[in-house]
Design an enzyme around this catalytic site. Structure first.
Site, short mmCIF file in Angstrom:
data_model
loop_
_atom_site.label_atom_id
_atom_site.label_comp_id
_atom_site.label_asym_id
_atom_site.label_seq_id
_atom_site.Cartn_x
_atom_site.Cartn_y
_atom_site.Cartn_z
CB SER A 96 -1.03 0.13 1.00
OG SER A 96 -1.75 1.35 1.39
CE1 TYR A 145 -3.97 -2.15 4.85
CE2 TYR A 145 -3.06 0.02 4.54
CZ TYR A 145 -3.56 -1.13 3.89
OH TYR A 145 -3.81 -1.16 2.72
#
Length: 283
Positions: free
Chosen positions: A163, A180
């Site tokens: 990401s 995350y």
């Protein structure tokens, strides 16, 4: 001149006859990638996620695509890749259908958004277990199958879904995605290490780093952070990601076109990460 002679250019992006395994493949970016791989000529695509019903639904959709190669099909293999038992189950089920794997897309992932003050250890661990440890276990356990048909001229391909949150700063505040962001930074660097380790075994390892793509995982965060239109307007390309944006990157990284690409990370966000820095500098 020799430089103009490109070997079999018409097949440069073909995935004819390839066998692929995709975790987190029942929806979102994983399903877009599965569709692209199948429509590029792959013969077998294994779809895995935790929920059996979601896998079956995805497989039915994929197998109904109109332009697949003769005999090509998607196969459902539900598994929880956050656990070693789940990874082992996935490998064993794949072995029942094939003795080799050409493409492994480590796409399954989880996130958690919460204030730093109340961000629990269990939430952080859940994200890290799937996004980092699960990816490592998956790649390690598939190496024997991926080495089977691999060679200098036809390397097998591992693609990790990371990401842009692993390249820069993720979401902070009441929906802080600390685990995350940390997990995606970790898995990008894991990919670089594995690229050097597995390259001599004729397996390349690269990462894609998507920005905001409308999906079940991102839609809630999009709405809480200003909405789809606001994010699209702030993007240098004036839109968010589309399935075709992932499809193009995946086909490139799975095909002969990327045979000399190894240890790379590809941001697929329209330049939003850099635009964010520009806007911050004006405050």
């Amino acid at each position: 001149m020799a430089e103009a002679q490109l070997e079999d250019f018409s097949s440069l992006f073909s995935l004819k006859g390839k066998v692929a395994v995709i975790t987190g493949g029942s929806r979102g970016l994983g399903l877009s990638a599965a569709s692209a791989i199948l429509q590029s000529g792959a013969s077998l695509v294994f779809i895995s996620s935790r929920k059996a019903a979601a896998c079956e639904s995805a497989v039915a959709t994929l197998n109904a695509l109109p332009n697949l190669s003769p005999g090509a099909k998607a196969i459902s293999v539900p598994a929880d890749c956050a656990t070693q038992a789940g990874v082992t189950h996935l490998v064993e089920q794949v072995k029942k259908h094939t003795d080799h794997v050409d493409i492994l897309l480590a796409n399954a992932g989880a996130t958690w958004g919460e204030y730093i003050d109340t961000h629990s250890d269990s939430a952080f661990s859940k994200v890290m277990d799937l996004n980092v440890k699960g990816v490592f276990n998956l790649i390690r356990d598939f190496v024997p199958l991926m080495s089977k048909n691999a060679s200098v001229e036809t390397p097998s391909k591992v693609i990790i879904t990371a990401s842009v949150a692993g390249l820069g700063i993720g979401t902070l505040g009441k929906q802080g995605t600390y685990g995350y962001s940390a997990s995606k930074a970790a898995v990008i660097h894991l990919g670089r290490n594995l690229a050097v380790e597995l390259g001599p075994r004729h397996i390349s390892v690269n990462s894609i780093c998507p920005g905001f793509f409308p999906s079940k995982m991102s839609n809630g965060l999009l709405e809480m952070s200003g909405g789809h239109d606001a994010f699209a307007k702030a993007n240098p390309m004036r839109r968010l990601g589309r399935p075709e944006d992932i499809a193009g990157a995946i086909v490139y990284l799975c095909s002969r076109a990327s045979n000399h690409v190894n240890g790379a990370d590809f941001a697929i966000d329209g330049g939003a990460m850099w635009a964010r820095g520009q806007l911050d500098s004006k405050l």
